[in-house]
Motif scaffolding. Sequence first.
Motif, PDB file in Angstrom:
ATOM      1  N   PHE A  96       9.383 -16.023 -38.183  1.00  0.00           N
ATOM      2  CA  PHE A  96       9.989 -16.491 -36.935  1.00  0.00           C
ATOM      3  C   PHE A  96      11.472 -16.698 -37.175  1.00  0.00           C
ATOM      4  N   ARG A  97      12.329 -16.011 -36.404  1.00  0.00           N
ATOM      5  CA  ARG A  97      13.771 -16.055 -36.626  1.00  0.00           C
ATOM      6  C   ARG A  97      14.533 -16.183 -35.306  1.00  0.00           C
ATOM      7  N   GLN A  98      15.759 -16.719 -35.413  1.00  0.00           N
ATOM      8  CA  GLN A  98      16.661 -16.807 -34.266  1.00  0.00           C
ATOM      9  C   GLN A  98      18.077 -16.525 -34.737  1.00  0.00           C
ATOM     10  N   THR A  99      18.822 -15.826 -33.892  1.00  0.00           N
ATOM     11  CA  THR A  99      20.240 -15.596 -34.149  1.00  0.00           C
ATOM     12  C   THR A  99      20.981 -15.471 -32.825  1.00  0.00           C
ATOM     13  N   ASN A 100      22.256 -15.789 -32.884  1.00  0.00           N
ATOM     14  CA  ASN A 100      23.130 -15.576 -31.726  1.00  0.00           C
ATOM     15  C   ASN A 100      23.871 -14.254 -31.837  1.00  0.00           C
ATOM     16  N   LEU A 101      23.597 -13.475 -32.881  1.00  0.00           N
ATOM     17  CA  LEU A 101      24.337 -12.255 -33.171  1.00  0.00           C
ATOM     18  C   LEU A 101      23.497 -11.010 -32.894  1.00  0.00           C
ATOM     19  N   GLU A 102      23.990 -10.163 -32.022  1.00  0.00           N
ATOM     20  CA  GLU A 102      23.282  -8.934 -31.658  1.00  0.00           C
ATOM     21  C   GLU A 102      23.038  -8.046 -32.879  1.00  0.00           C
ATOM     22  N   GLY A 103      24.047  -7.861 -33.702  1.00  0.00           N
ATOM     23  CA  GLY A 103      23.916  -7.000 -34.871  1.00  0.00           C
ATOM     24  C   GLY A 103      22.875  -7.499 -35.850  1.00  0.00           C
ATOM     25  N   TRP A 137      17.487  -6.884 -38.363  1.00  0.00           N
ATOM     26  CA  TRP A 137      16.119  -7.373 -38.585  1.00  0.00           C
ATOM     27  C   TRP A 137      15.086  -6.402 -38.040  1.00  0.00           C
ATOM     28  N   ILE A 138      15.353  -5.818 -36.882  1.00  0.00           N
ATOM     29  CA  ILE A 138      14.419  -4.843 -36.298  1.00  0.00           C
ATOM     30  C   ILE A 138      14.331  -3.607 -37.185  1.00  0.00           C
ATOM     31  N   ALA A 158      17.123   0.271 -31.626  1.00  0.00           N
ATOM     32  CA  ALA A 158      16.507  -0.230 -32.864  1.00  0.00           C
ATOM     33  C   ALA A 158      14.993  -0.372 -32.696  1.00  0.00           C
ATOM     34  N   LEU A 159      14.557  -0.886 -31.550  1.00  0.00           N
ATOM     35  CA  LEU A 159      13.116  -1.034 -31.314  1.00  0.00           C
ATOM     36  C   LEU A 159      12.416   0.313 -31.256  1.00  0.00           C
ATOM     37  N   LEU A 160      13.043   1.297 -30.664  1.00  0.00           N
ATOM     38  CA  LEU A 160      12.452   2.642 -30.636  1.00  0.00           C
ATOM     39  C   LEU A 160      12.371   3.229 -32.040  1.00  0.00           C
ATOM     40  N   ILE A 161      13.400   3.009 -32.845  1.00  0.00           N
ATOM     41  CA  ILE A 161      13.411   3.498 -34.229  1.00  0.00           C
ATOM     42  C   ILE A 161      12.307   2.835 -35.049  1.00  0.00           C
TER      43      ILE A 161
END
Length: 152
Positions: A51-58, A63-64, A91-94
């Motif tokens: 379980f993770r959280q970030t404010n950074l898109e990259g 992570w994905i 990224a999700l598609l990859i």
Amino acid sequence: MATLPHVLVLNGPNLNMLGVREPSIYGRDSLQDIESACQQRARELGLSLDFRQTNLEGELVTWIQQARGNAAAIVINPAAYGHTSIALLDALLIAELPVIEVHLSNIFRREDYRHHTYVSQAASGVICGLGAQGYLLALDALATILKNKKDR
């Protein structure tokens, strides 16, 4: 001993402020409360959970990408990035993994710009408007998806 299927639960920007940020919209549960409930449900379902959280898109994108080959599935609450990020979609598609998108609020009862998410184009399912319970339902759905995939 068999390895438990590993599920990555990702949380985007501002979700670290749950419980204090607009509780009338997002509820009073903190992200830590949600993580605790998810960890318990994962154990009940025979899943391991990260379980993770970030404010950074990259960071979400990284992570994905790392999940490909290392995780069985992804639950993602992309928060505002769902409405703006083609990078998350790519990224999700990859990753080529089952994905359940979760939103605490009902994005379709909110501002027009929240009605579309790029992430949903990569998702097996989308859960919105059910608050913290949406995460638990996402884990239930992924447990079924992974079981059906294994039984084939």
